[in-house]
Scaffold this active site. Sequence first.
Site, PDB file in Angstrom:
ATOM      1  N   GLU A 115       0.850  -1.196   0.000  1.00  0.00           N
ATOM      2  CA  GLU A 115       0.000   0.000   0.000  1.00  0.00           C
ATOM      3  C   GLU A 115       0.885   1.246   0.000  1.00  0.00           C
ATOM      4  OE1 GLU A 115      -2.433   1.515  -0.705  1.00  0.00           O
ATOM      5  OE2 GLU A 115      -3.919   1.861   0.855  1.00  0.00           O
ATOM      6  N   ASP A 160      -3.566   6.058   6.501  1.00  0.00           N
ATOM      7  CA  ASP A 160      -4.025   7.332   7.043  1.00  0.00           C
ATOM      8  C   ASP A 160      -4.965   7.010   8.222  1.00  0.00           C
ATOM      9  OD1 ASP A 160      -4.448  10.120   7.073  1.00  0.00           O
ATOM     10  OD2 ASP A 160      -6.064  10.005   5.625  1.00  0.00           O
ATOM     11  N   PHE A 178      -0.803  16.491   3.477  1.00  0.00           N
ATOM     12  CA  PHE A 178      -1.208  15.778   2.270  1.00  0.00           C
ATOM     13  C   PHE A 178       0.007  15.654   1.349  1.00  0.00           C
ATOM     14  CE2 PHE A 178      -3.157  14.735  -1.715  1.00  0.00           C
ATOM     15  CZ  PHE A 178      -4.097  13.798  -1.303  1.00  0.00           C
TER      16      PHE A 178
HETATM   17  P1  IMP Z   1      -7.245   5.506   4.919  1.00  0.00           P
HETATM   18  O1  IMP Z   1      -8.306   4.541   4.538  1.00  0.00           O
HETATM   19  O2  IMP Z   1      -7.803   6.704   5.649  1.00  0.00           O
HETATM   20  O3  IMP Z   1      -6.099   4.878   5.701  1.00  0.00           O
HETATM   21  O4  IMP Z   1      -6.677   6.131   3.597  1.00  0.00           O
HETATM   22  C1  IMP Z   1      -5.792   5.467   2.825  1.00  0.00           C
HETATM   23  C2  IMP Z   1      -5.856   5.912   1.385  1.00  0.00           C
HETATM   24  O5  IMP Z   1      -6.109   7.320   1.264  1.00  0.00           O
HETATM   25  C3  IMP Z   1      -4.531   5.678   0.736  1.00  0.00           C
HETATM   26  O6  IMP Z   1      -4.541   4.448   0.069  1.00  0.00           O
HETATM   27  C4  IMP Z   1      -4.384   6.834  -0.220  1.00  0.00           C
HETATM   28  O7  IMP Z   1      -4.881   6.458  -1.483  1.00  0.00           O
HETATM   29  C5  IMP Z   1      -5.239   7.921   0.339  1.00  0.00           C
HETATM   30  N1  IMP Z   1      -4.430   8.947   1.041  1.00  0.00           N
HETATM   31  C6  IMP Z   1      -4.342   9.164   2.364  1.00  0.00           C
HETATM   32  N2  IMP Z   1      -3.517  10.163   2.656  1.00  0.00           N
HETATM   33  C7  IMP Z   1      -3.040  10.599   1.478  1.00  0.00           C
HETATM   34  C8  IMP Z   1      -2.092  11.622   1.104  1.00  0.00           C
HETATM   35  O8  IMP Z   1      -1.511  12.357   1.937  1.00  0.00           O
HETATM   36  N3  IMP Z   1      -1.860  11.749  -0.219  1.00  0.00           N
HETATM   37  C9  IMP Z   1      -2.454  10.972  -1.169  1.00  0.00           C
HETATM   38  N4  IMP Z   1      -3.322  10.013  -0.871  1.00  0.00           N
HETATM   39  C10 IMP Z   1      -3.618   9.821   0.441  1.00  0.00           C
HETATM   40 MG    MG Z   2      -4.252   4.123  -1.931  1.00  0.00          MG
END
Ligand code: IMP
Ligand code: MG
Length: 175
Positions: A97, A101, A150
Amino acid sequence: MKETISVLIPERDVKKRVEELAGEITDSFGGEQITMVCVLKGAAILAMDLARELKQNVEFDFVELSSYFDGTESSGRVEIKKDISTDIKGKNVLVVEDIIDSGRTMDFLLDSLRKREPKSLKLCSLLDKPERRKFDVKADFNGFEIPDEFVIGYGLDYAQKYRNLPFIGVLNIEK
Ligand code: IMP
Ligand code: MG
């Protein structure tokens, strides 16, 4: 709106860390074949760079999920847009991955894969934003912990842009 980028992790540091991660992964699977599940699209560059550094045989598969829709806000739910085509029962699975986040996406995917009874299931993520965690997910192999910013580059996008940058940058959007 003007978008500006500042370098957070330079290209040479990313490359060095990916090589180190590959070493850790090779050792941890003890030479056994790995089925790599690359999470499209963000992890594509990492997965292919890692695969070339791994010493054992690597079977490739790809999954595409949706949780962020062309922006910086999480939509709050996860869907499988494209599933893997491999039967992973009894296999050593390594999910690759780009970033963890809130943890929602990986919590969902690991659950879904675990139900298919792999021999082992491990997670490698290039980046981790621990401050943002809402779901109890931890990568077995993690490249870098980063602050709550970000980021783009080395596979990561903002509205499908910047994926091909060779470094990790922080994106600033001036209104
Ligand atoms: P989560 O489900 O909140 O953990 O988000 C994970 C997904 O969000 C990752 O696979 C990324 O595609 C996207 N994402 C989270 N933070 C960022 C960032 O800072 N830049 C670009 N994509 C992000
Ligand atoms: Mg992703």
